[in-house]
Design a protein around this motif. Structure first.
Motif, PDB file in Angstrom:
ATOM      1  N   ASP A   1       0.988  -1.351  -0.177  1.00 37.99           N
ATOM      2  CA  ASP A   1       0.072   0.021   0.022  1.00 37.99           C
ATOM      3  C   ASP A   1       0.842   1.230  -0.063  1.00 37.99           C
ATOM      4  N   ARG A   2       2.075   1.278   0.681  1.00 35.70           N
ATOM      5  CA  ARG A   2       2.783   2.340   0.727  1.00 35.70           C
ATOM      6  C   ARG A   2       3.336   3.127  -0.599  1.00 35.70           C
ATOM      7  N   VAL A   3       3.722   1.792  -1.386  1.00 38.23           N
ATOM      8  CA  VAL A   3       4.272   2.284  -2.884  1.00 38.23           C
ATOM      9  C   VAL A   3       3.011   2.882  -3.883  1.00 38.23           C
ATOM     10  N   ARG A   4       1.847   2.113  -3.491  1.00 33.07           N
ATOM     11  CA  ARG A   4       0.599   2.502  -4.149  1.00 33.07           C
ATOM     12  C   ARG A   4       0.335   3.927  -4.005  1.00 33.07           C
ATOM     13  N   GLU A   5       0.541   4.358  -2.611  1.00 33.89           N
ATOM     14  CA  GLU A   5       0.259   5.691  -2.208  1.00 33.89           C
ATOM     15  C   GLU A   5       1.170   6.831  -2.957  1.00 33.89           C
ATOM     16  N   ARG A   6       2.283   6.094  -2.929  1.00 34.06           N
ATOM     17  CA  ARG A   6       3.355   7.091  -3.549  1.00 34.06           C
ATOM     18  C   ARG A   6       3.377   7.280  -4.725  1.00 34.06           C
ATOM     19  N   PHE A   7       3.192   6.093  -5.598  1.00 36.29           N
ATOM     20  CA  PHE A   7       3.415   6.161  -7.205  1.00 36.29           C
ATOM     21  C   PHE A   7       1.820   5.555  -7.641  1.00 36.29           C
ATOM     22  N   PRO A   8       0.653   6.307  -7.311  1.00 37.37           N
ATOM     23  CA  PRO A   8      -0.581   5.967  -7.916  1.00 37.37           C
ATOM     24  C   PRO A   8      -0.618   5.864  -9.566  1.00 37.37           C
ATOM     25  N   THR A   9       0.187   6.376 -10.281  1.00 42.39           N
ATOM     26  CA  THR A   9       0.389   6.155 -11.716  1.00 42.39           C
ATOM     27  C   THR A   9       1.815   5.584 -12.038  1.00 42.39           C
ATOM     28  N   TRP A  10       2.259   5.103 -13.043  1.00 39.11           N
ATOM     29  CA  TRP A  10       3.370   4.818 -13.682  1.00 39.11           C
ATOM     30  C   TRP A  10       3.317   5.111 -15.045  1.00 39.11           C
TER      31      TRP A  10
END
Length: 184
Positions: A115-124
């Motif tokens: 979840d932490r990475v998802r919050e930091r990078f919602p798009t790639w």
């Protein structure tokens, strides 16, 4: 019971019903590049490393996979290495990598595992990553056997999800190839 299990699994999804043997695995055409997958988590020491190694193993070299972390650890977790070694998958030479190494690169699918990475990078790039919210096994407490069980459970979860992902990618590939043959 084994037969019933395989039949029940097959009714859920074809890739779950039986072991995928090397001869029955999808093979990608030379005309299309192998799909590229990027697995992201925080430390790149367990979840994403295990996912990368499982894709290489299950995809039989037909899929490119890399992994990275937003805050890479110093080394891959020893229980991650041991867990996959027990499955015949070598990852003792794996090292944690920063996701900064892959910024600007193109991937067919980016998968966030925490979840932490998802919050930091919602798009790639131009797309939203697929998100598999999996607990960090390196934070598991208890005896070595209890912690090993947590890593074993993660390996099983990743194995099922990756088999489904590879089956989906194989279907997309077949549709692309069929479309190209029809258009010709």
């Amino acid at each position: 019971m084994h037969t019933f299990y395989l039949e029940a699994a097959s009714s859920l999804h074809p890739s779950l019903g039986e072991e995928i043997t090397p001869g029955s695995r999808a093979h990608w055409s030379i005309a299309l590049p192998a799909p590229r997958l990027l697995f992201l988590c925080t430390s790149n020491s367990a979840r994403s490393q295990m996912a990368e190694a499982l894709v290489h193993h299950l995809g039989q070299g037909q899929v490119q996979a890399v992994s990275a972390g937003s805050h890479p650890a110093q080394a891959v977790h020893p229980l991650a290495i041991r867990t996959l070694a027990r499955r015949g998958i070598q990852m003792s030479l794996s090292v944690p990598k920063s996701l900064e190494l892959f910024v600007g690169q193109s991937f067919d699918r980016v998968i966030t595992l925490c979840d932490r990475v998802r919050e930091r990078f919602p798009t790639w790039g131009d797309s939203s990553p697929t998100h598999w919210s999996l607990p960090d096994p390196s934070t598991a407490e208890g005896s070595e056997a209890e912690r090993q069980q947590v890593f074993d459970q993660l390996a099983l979860q990743l194995d099922v999800r990756i088999r489904l992902l590879l089956a989906e990618r194989s279907q997309e590939h077949q549709e692309t190839v069929s479309g190209q043959q029809t258009a010709s």
